[in-house]
Motif scaffolding. Structure first.
Motif, PDB file in Angstrom:
ATOM      1  N   LYS A   1     -15.383 -25.564  41.640  1.00 53.80           N
ATOM      2  CA  LYS A   1     -15.675 -26.326  42.634  1.00 53.80           C
ATOM      3  C   LYS A   1     -16.812 -25.426  43.670  1.00 53.80           C
ATOM      4  N   SER A   2     -17.501 -26.031  44.317  1.00 52.89           N
ATOM      5  CA  SER A   2     -18.458 -25.234  45.276  1.00 52.89           C
ATOM      6  C   SER A   2     -18.818 -26.113  46.554  1.00 52.89           C
ATOM      7  N   TYR A   3     -18.250 -25.913  47.535  1.00 50.33           N
ATOM      8  CA  TYR A   3     -18.918 -26.512  48.769  1.00 50.33           C
ATOM      9  C   TYR A   3     -20.428 -26.297  49.100  1.00 50.33           C
ATOM     10  N   VAL A   4     -20.733 -26.955  49.954  1.00 54.68           N
ATOM     11  CA  VAL A   4     -22.349 -26.975  50.335  1.00 54.68           C
ATOM     12  C   VAL A   4     -22.372 -25.428  51.018  1.00 54.68           C
ATOM     13  N   LYS A   5     -21.432 -25.194  52.025  1.00 56.87           N
ATOM     14  CA  LYS A   5     -21.295 -24.016  52.550  1.00 56.87           C
ATOM     15  C   LYS A   5     -20.384 -23.042  52.100  1.00 56.87           C
ATOM     16  N   GLY A   6     -20.841 -21.687  52.186  1.00 54.74           N
ATOM     17  CA  GLY A   6     -19.996 -20.667  51.365  1.00 54.74           C
ATOM     18  C   GLY A   6     -20.500 -19.465  51.246  1.00 54.74           C
ATOM     19  N   PHE A   7     -19.889 -18.340  50.923  1.00 59.00           N
ATOM     20  CA  PHE A   7     -20.645 -17.079  50.707  1.00 59.00           C
ATOM     21  C   PHE A   7     -21.610 -17.208  49.416  1.00 59.00           C
ATOM     22  N   LYS A   8     -22.538 -16.342  49.433  1.00 59.15           N
ATOM     23  CA  LYS A   8     -23.499 -16.296  47.989  1.00 59.15           C
ATOM     24  C   LYS A   8     -23.458 -15.099  47.500  1.00 59.15           C
ATOM     25  N   THR A   9     -24.130 -15.076  46.296  1.00 56.19           N
ATOM     26  CA  THR A   9     -23.884 -13.823  45.615  1.00 56.19           C
ATOM     27  C   THR A   9     -24.612 -12.659  45.889  1.00 56.19           C
TER      28      THR A   9
ATOM     29  N   ASP B   1     -30.715 -13.241  20.052  1.00 53.76           N
ATOM     30  CA  ASP B   1     -30.667 -14.730  20.101  1.00 53.76           C
ATOM     31  C   ASP B   1     -29.121 -15.218  20.670  1.00 53.76           C
ATOM     32  N   GLY B   2     -29.030 -16.570  21.128  1.00 54.32           N
ATOM     33  CA  GLY B   2     -27.779 -16.825  21.548  1.00 54.32           C
ATOM     34  C   GLY B   2     -27.712 -18.500  21.646  1.00 54.32           C
ATOM     35  N   THR B   3     -26.442 -18.862  21.603  1.00 55.87           N
ATOM     36  CA  THR B   3     -26.152 -20.436  21.857  1.00 55.87           C
ATOM     37  C   THR B   3     -24.854 -20.595  22.390  1.00 55.87           C
ATOM     38  N   LEU B   4     -25.188 -21.501  23.561  1.00 54.54           N
ATOM     39  CA  LEU B   4     -23.978 -21.736  24.208  1.00 54.54           C
ATOM     40  C   LEU B   4     -23.798 -23.255  24.231  1.00 54.54           C
ATOM     41  N   THR B   5     -22.515 -23.477  24.131  1.00 56.22           N
ATOM     42  CA  THR B   5     -22.258 -24.998  23.950  1.00 56.22           C
ATOM     43  C   THR B   5     -20.989 -25.162  25.000  1.00 56.22           C
ATOM     44  N   ALA B   6     -20.858 -26.498  25.425  1.00 54.37           N
ATOM     45  CA  ALA B   6     -19.741 -26.844  26.376  1.00 54.37           C
ATOM     46  C   ALA B   6     -19.692 -28.176  26.314  1.00 54.37           C
ATOM     47  N   THR B   7     -18.385 -28.639  26.795  1.00 56.17           N
ATOM     48  CA  THR B   7     -18.335 -30.052  26.747  1.00 56.17           C
ATOM     49  C   THR B   7     -17.457 -30.080  28.118  1.00 56.17           C
ATOM     50  N   LEU B   8     -18.020 -31.102  28.913  1.00 55.64           N
ATOM     51  CA  LEU B   8     -17.466 -31.115  30.450  1.00 55.64           C
ATOM     52  C   LEU B   8     -17.609 -32.351  30.787  1.00 55.64           C
ATOM     53  N   SER B   9     -17.150 -32.566  32.051  1.00 53.09           N
ATOM     54  CA  SER B   9     -17.329 -33.604  32.894  1.00 53.09           C
ATOM     55  C   SER B   9     -17.493 -33.304  34.175  1.00 53.09           C
ATOM     56  N   VAL B  10     -18.644 -34.204  35.072  1.00 50.45           N
ATOM     57  CA  VAL B  10     -19.115 -33.719  36.444  1.00 50.45           C
ATOM     58  C   VAL B  10     -18.017 -34.637  37.463  1.00 50.45           C
ATOM     59  N   ASN B  11     -17.292 -34.049  38.002  1.00 50.96           N
ATOM     60  CA  ASN B  11     -16.207 -34.716  38.841  1.00 50.96           C
ATOM     61  C   ASN B  11     -16.833 -35.423  40.067  1.00 50.96           C
ATOM     62  N   HIS B  12     -17.825 -34.599  40.911  1.00 53.46           N
ATOM     63  CA  HIS B  12     -18.206 -35.113  42.093  1.00 53.46           C
ATOM     64  C   HIS B  12     -19.410 -34.179  42.384  1.00 53.46           C
ATOM     65  N   VAL B  13     -20.576 -35.044  43.014  1.00 55.63           N
ATOM     66  CA  VAL B  13     -21.713 -34.246  43.688  1.00 55.63           C
ATOM     67  C   VAL B  13     -21.819 -34.742  45.131  1.00 55.63           C
ATOM     68  N   THR B  14     -22.736 -34.006  45.679  1.00 54.36           N
ATOM     69  CA  THR B  14     -22.974 -34.135  47.122  1.00 54.36           C
ATOM     70  C   THR B  14     -23.971 -35.421  47.377  1.00 54.36           C
ATOM     71  N   GLU B  15     -23.705 -36.229  48.797  1.00 54.57           N
ATOM     72  CA  GLU B  15     -24.479 -37.336  48.910  1.00 54.57           C
ATOM     73  C   GLU B  15     -25.026 -37.237  50.263  1.00 54.57           C
ATOM     74  N   THR B  16     -25.193 -36.029  50.957  1.00 54.76           N
ATOM     75  CA  THR B  16     -25.881 -36.105  51.992  1.00 54.76           C
ATOM     76  C   THR B  16     -26.917 -34.763  51.874  1.00 54.76           C
ATOM     77  N   GLY B  17     -27.991 -34.509  53.019  1.00 53.66           N
ATOM     78  CA  GLY B  17     -28.691 -33.561  52.976  1.00 53.66           C
ATOM     79  C   GLY B  17     -30.176 -33.782  52.623  1.00 53.66           C
ATOM     80  N   LYS B  18     -30.812 -32.974  52.568  1.00 57.58           N
ATOM     81  CA  LYS B  18     -32.492 -33.250  52.135  1.00 57.58           C
ATOM     82  C   LYS B  18     -32.506 -33.910  50.760  1.00 57.58           C
TER      83      LYS B  18
ATOM     84  N   LYS C   1     -27.966 -27.205  49.942  1.00 58.49           N
ATOM     85  CA  LYS C   1     -27.474 -26.526  50.834  1.00 58.49           C
ATOM     86  C   LYS C   1     -27.595 -26.818  52.362  1.00 58.49           C
ATOM     87  N   THR C   2     -27.963 -28.111  52.432  1.00 59.45           N
ATOM     88  CA  THR C   2     -28.425 -28.834  53.688  1.00 59.45           C
ATOM     89  C   THR C   2     -27.456 -29.902  53.816  1.00 59.45           C
TER      90      THR C   2
END
Length: 303
Positions: free
Chosen positions: A82-90, A139-156, A282-283
């Motif tokens: 989980k990652s909020y719009v505001k928070g510390f960056k790398t 070379d490389g292969t990345l496989t994942a199974t997931l569900s996206v539970n929530h996304v943002t709805e405001t901002g630019k 980020k907005t």
């Protein structure tokens, strides 16, 4: 079972997590997703006080790190990011927040540098033979199974509802970024990816798999709903990258691109996978966030 006994039990299994203090009465199941010794983690908090997002190294991550709500293992043993719009960056060059795994082929051997063509990173089979011999994988292969539970709805408008769920990262550039994007007026999301050549080797291009990256697209045909389980694979081989989206009872959707002119087969270029939630807004309101649950993650290489 008290916390001490629980930690001992989970430690024997090598992959486990406990709830935070706010949910201390809940014992989380051992992580069924992946052996996390092959990954590090970035979370958008600054508990160590260095002004940047915290980086959790392999051994700490695999031995029981948990930081709800940003990263934890739920009661079914799945990874939640989980990652909020505001928070510390790398870093200073990053303007978006993330809760994201970074592939670490060194698996806790800290004498090996994280950067460079070494045993922590991989190269393409189109790279010089000397580079292939030095690297931790070819070379490389990345496989994942997931569900996206929530996304943002405001901002630019171009940032609303978008999140990166998988990447190939290089020294300074991103050969592959895989996006999930759901707009507020739609029931379903689109899936697309970006390919960024090295600086001086060409312009970034976007490729649609389901729907598009448009800010005004109508409900994507065969789009992926919030909380719908799906899988992706990212395969980098020689001078190609292939991305595939898979769902039960539906035909796979794939796209292969040629990266022979993108500069990643040159001396000194190294690669690594990333997976999780890289919030691309980020907005929006500070309370807005992106969240995904990963049921499986696996990275493999030819060496």
């Amino acid at each position: 079972m008290n916390n001490k006994k629980t930690m001992l039990f989970l430690s024997l299994l090598s992959v486990s997590f406990l709830a935070s203090a706010s949910t201390s009465n809940t014992t989380y199941k051992p992580n069924k997703v992946t052996n996390l010794i092959g990954w590090s983690l970035s979370v958008p908090v600054d508990n160590d006080g260095n002004g940047k997002a915290d980086n959790i190294k392999e051994e700490e991550l695999a031995s029981g790190y948990s930081n709800p709500p940003y990263f934890y293992i739920n009661t079914d043993g799945d990874l939640v990011f989980k990652s909020y719009v505001k928070g510390f960056k790398t870093s200073k060059n990053t303007t978006y927040t993330r809760s994201e795994l970074r592939e670490m082929l060194r698996k806790g051997k800290t004498s090996i540098n994280t950067k460079g063509v070494d045993k922590n990173n991989w190269v393409l089979s189109s790279s010089p033979k000397a580079e292939q011999e030095k690297a931790g994988g070819v070379d490389g292969t990345l496989t994942a199974t997931l569900s996206v539970n929530h996304v943002t709805e405001t901002g630019k408008d171009y940032q609303i509802g978008r999140v990166i769920i998988g990447q190939i990262h290089a020294n300074d550039d991103e050969p592959l970024r895989l996006y999930y994007r759901k707009l507020p007026m739609n029931d379903n999301a689109s899936i697309y990816f970006a390919h960024e050549p090295r600086h001086g080797f060409g312009k970034e291009k976007y490729y649609s798999l389901i729907g598009s990256k448009s800010n005004t697209q109508s409900n994507p045909k065969n789009g992926i709903a919030i909380n719908e389980k799906f899988s992706y694979s990212i395969v980098a081989k020689g001078n190609t990258i292939k991305v595939t989206i898979s769902r039960p009872n539906m035909a796979d959707v794939s796209k292969t691109i040629d990266i022979s002119k993108s500069g990643y087969d040159k001396e000194g270029q190294y690669l690594y996978f990333k997976a999780g939630v890289y919030n691309q807004n980020k907005t929006g309101k500070p309370s807005e966030y992106a969240q995904a649950t990963f049921y499986s993650i696996k990275a493999t290489h030819n060496k």
